[in-house]
Scaffold this active site. Structure first.
Site, PDB file in Angstrom:
ATOM      1  N   ASP A  71      50.821 -33.359  79.103  1.00  0.00           N
ATOM      2  CA  ASP A  71      51.486 -32.797  78.059  1.00  0.00           C
ATOM      3  C   ASP A  71      52.924 -33.357  77.829  1.00  0.00           C
ATOM      4  OD1 ASP A  71      52.359 -31.530  75.472  1.00  0.00           O
ATOM      5  OD2 ASP A  71      51.131 -29.714  76.077  1.00  0.00           O
ATOM      6  N   HIS A 130      47.366 -23.421  72.851  1.00  0.00           N
ATOM      7  CA  HIS A 130      48.380 -22.333  73.629  1.00  0.00           C
ATOM      8  C   HIS A 130      49.126 -21.447  72.494  1.00  0.00           C
ATOM      9  CE1 HIS A 130      50.137 -26.307  73.179  1.00  0.00           C
ATOM     10  NE2 HIS A 130      51.495 -25.612  73.315  1.00  0.00           N
ATOM     11  N   ASP A 131      49.089 -22.154  71.214  1.00  0.00           N
ATOM     12  CA  ASP A 131      50.144 -21.748  70.208  1.00  0.00           C
ATOM     13  C   ASP A 131      49.346 -20.915  69.061  1.00  0.00           C
ATOM     14  OD1 ASP A 131      52.520 -22.684  71.321  1.00  0.00           O
ATOM     15  OD2 ASP A 131      52.319 -24.582  70.247  1.00  0.00           O
ATOM     16  N   GLU A 135      51.593 -34.140  68.303  1.00  0.00           N
ATOM     17  CA  GLU A 135      51.566 -32.997  67.384  1.00  0.00           C
ATOM     18  C   GLU A 135      52.465 -33.088  66.328  1.00  0.00           C
ATOM     19  OE1 GLU A 135      52.981 -28.147  68.461  1.00  0.00           O
ATOM     20  OE2 GLU A 135      54.257 -29.842  68.937  1.00  0.00           O
ATOM     21  N   ASP A 149      54.119 -33.678  72.390  1.00  0.00           N
ATOM     22  CA  ASP A 149      54.628 -32.331  71.722  1.00  0.00           C
ATOM     23  C   ASP A 149      55.636 -32.688  70.862  1.00  0.00           C
ATOM     24  OD1 ASP A 149      55.014 -29.292  71.967  1.00  0.00           O
ATOM     25  OD2 ASP A 149      56.972 -29.965  72.337  1.00  0.00           O
TER      26      ASP A 149
END
Length: 563
Positions: free
Chosen positions: A98, A331-332, A256, A199
């Site tokens: 990531d 994770h969000d 993302e 990200d």
């Protein structure tokens, strides 16, 4: 048809701090992950996506990086990572990192230099501006609430941060920044990593002049969001990264990229673009948010017709032109069984149904840790039990605006990022087998019933169902490459679609609710030769699909109609 390994793979996302603690300090770590590689191999996944493990002061759980070439001390050492990479590769597993390219930590040496003086060589590594009319340079709002600008006493100017004030945005207009980031990425590629999740990559370019925009949370004319998201210069920068570096490595990349539809996504993932392999879209993640409200926290019931429209659009527009990244959770995001299923009476059935849907779509499926055992949202009593910076900012700001604490906490229990961040539930012992110490965030109390050990013992568990889904995807090429077609588009409870590749046709039937609706398939669908590949009920339902069939709560069935 361009066939590649990353299209045929299944990805498992690990949030390291919550996966497994190997040394009893309450924090998950690399050696904990290393000890579970066999579990991941047996699950059947191909790629392990690690959320950030770089050195960080941890204001945003590792998404504030202070050294891209070092490991956060709480996770272990670079030697631990090297061993993890070797052992993963030895098992045929790939590792995807990531990578945060939009911003660094305010403790990164670059930023420490940048803020030290206006004439420092690193000053333009970040975005600095003088204030305007006694306030910030413009009216842009941070994703974590408040202004994107933070005043710095040292030089009397503001720096820009789309996220936390501890995450200053890099200035990608500076060629020295571009060179430094390329060099860092190549350093990881030479180490042997197999890909990157990028990200917030849609934000690395900002509008020229940084003009004011309308409040991004209200019906806009020119939204501030549009001034720092998906701008054309993002594509220039990504194409440069691809042609100069990524093209030379056989890796997978996923970006993302919020705020776009499938046509816009093709500018990132189109087969001839030379940018990214796939992107995460957010349209289906916004179906339970009030349009024009204050972001994700204004919650409304989602409906299946809207989900059909969104997912079908992505499936059809990208087919043969790009590639989808399919997910329910990360994770969000809240736990899918609590958000789109039923985490009570029908937790097992609905978790299996949701998994069936995501694994039968065209695109690479992503599994978030704990999803494979049906982990649920957490409902903490107090805001003090939450750890997420976004959650705390929302709580504080809403109370200042006069909202009731009860209403605010209700929204937090549904949408806080901490829903996905409670520790992985490995067994029924204290702290769910995650740690022998005190976990950094409390374990969900339902760990005694919902855990890996119990799931492995139960042949009808969600975990074993995931194994079957993954195995089917590897067995039948139509599941990977078949063309999607939506059936019964106006049915408000049942989602039915086919996937077709040559002579093979897959029929997917999904009841998205706890009721028992009647299914009547279109008469032109050839059902003369069918084989039930998988169902989420131990005893198959009525197999005579030619008439009217009553589906059971959250029932899922997948048939091969032709072979």
């Amino acid at each position: 048809m361009n066939k590649t390994w990353w299209k045929e793979s299944v990805v498992y996302q690990i949030y390291p701090i919550s996966f497994l603690d190997s040394n009893g300090d309450g924090i998950g770590d690399l050696r904990g992950i290393l000890s579970k590689l066999d579990y991941l191999k047996e699950l059947g996944v191909d790629v392990v996506w690690l959320c950030p493990i770089y050195k960080s002061p941890n204001h945003d759980n590792g998404y504030d990086i202070s050294d891209y070439k070092d490991i956060m001390e709480q996770f272990g050492t670079m030697e631990d990572f090297d061993e993890l990479l070797r052992e993963a590769h030895a098992r045929g597993l790939k590792i995807m990192m990531d990578l945060v390219l939009n911003h660094t930590s305010d403790e990164h040496p670059w930023f420490i230099e940048s803020r030290s003086s206006k004439d420092n060589p690193k000053r333009d590594f970040y975005i600095w501006r003088k204030g305007k009319d006694g306030g910030p340079p413009n009216n842009w709002e941070s994703y974590f609430s408040g202004s994107v600008w933070e005043y710095d006493d040292t030089t009397g100017e503001y720096y820009l941060h789309l996220y936390s004030k501890h995450q200053p945005d890099l200035n990608w207009e500076n060629p020295d920044v571009v060179d430094c980031m390329h060099e860092m990425i190549e350093w990881w590629l030479k180490k042997g990593v197999d890909g990157f999740r990028l990200d917030a990559i849609a934000h690395i370019a900002k509008a020229v002049g940084l003009p004011d925009g309308d409040n991004p949370h209200h019906l806009p004319t020119v939204r501030a969001y549009d001034l720092f998201s998906n701008l054309e210069h993002v594509h220039t920068l990504l194409h440069q990264l691809y042609t100069e570096l990524l093209f030379h490595y056989d890796i997978m990349t996923v970006g993302e990229t919020s705020g776009l539809g499938p046509e816009e996504a093709l500018s990132y993932v189109g087969d001839t673009r030379g940018e990214l392999n796939m992107v995460f879209q957010f349209e289906h993640m916004q179906l339970d948010a009030v349009s024009g409200g204050s972001g994700k926290w204004d919650i409304r019931p989602w409906n299946l017709l809207e989900l059909k429209k969104v997912m079908s659009n992505w499936q059809t527009v990208l087919h043969g032109r790009g590639w989808n990244a399919n997910y329910w959770c990360n994770h969000d995001q809240p736990r899918p069984v609590s958000r789109f299923g039923d985490d009570g009476r029908y937790r097992v059935e609905s978790a299996k149904m949701l998994a069936t849907f995501m694994h039968m779509l065209e695109g690479t499926p992503y599994i978030y840790q704990g999803e494979e055992i049906g982990m649920t949202n957490i409902a903490f009593d107090s805001i003090e039990d939450y750890r997420d910076v976004e959650t705390h900012n929302f709580y504080r700001d809403q109370l200042k605006q006069g909202a009731s604490e009860e209403k605010v906490m209700q929204a937090i229990r549904q949408k806080s990022r901490d829903n996905a961040r409670t520790p992985m539930q490995w067994d029924g012992t204290k702290e769910a087998g995650f740690t022998t110490g005190t976990p950094w965030i409390a374990v969900n109390p339902n760990y005694r019933e919902i855990n890996v050990e119990a799931a492995l013992r139960d042949p009808d568990s969600i975990l074993h169902y995931y194994k079957k889904l993954i195995a089917l995807r590897k067995e039948h090429e139509v599941i990977v490459y078949g063309k999607y077609e939506l059936l019964l588009p106006d049915d408000p409870e049942i989602y039915v679609f086919t996937r077709t590749l040559g002579e093979a046709k897959l029929l997917v039937i999904l009841n998205f609710f706890g009721r028992e609706p009647e299914l009547q398939l279109p008469p032109e669908l050839d059902l003369s030769a069918k084989e039930l590949l998988i169902s989420n009920y131990a005893v198959a339902g009525d197999d005579d699909l030619g008439g009217t069939v009553r589906l059971r709560p959250y029932e899922a069935r997948v048939y091969m109609l032709q072979a």
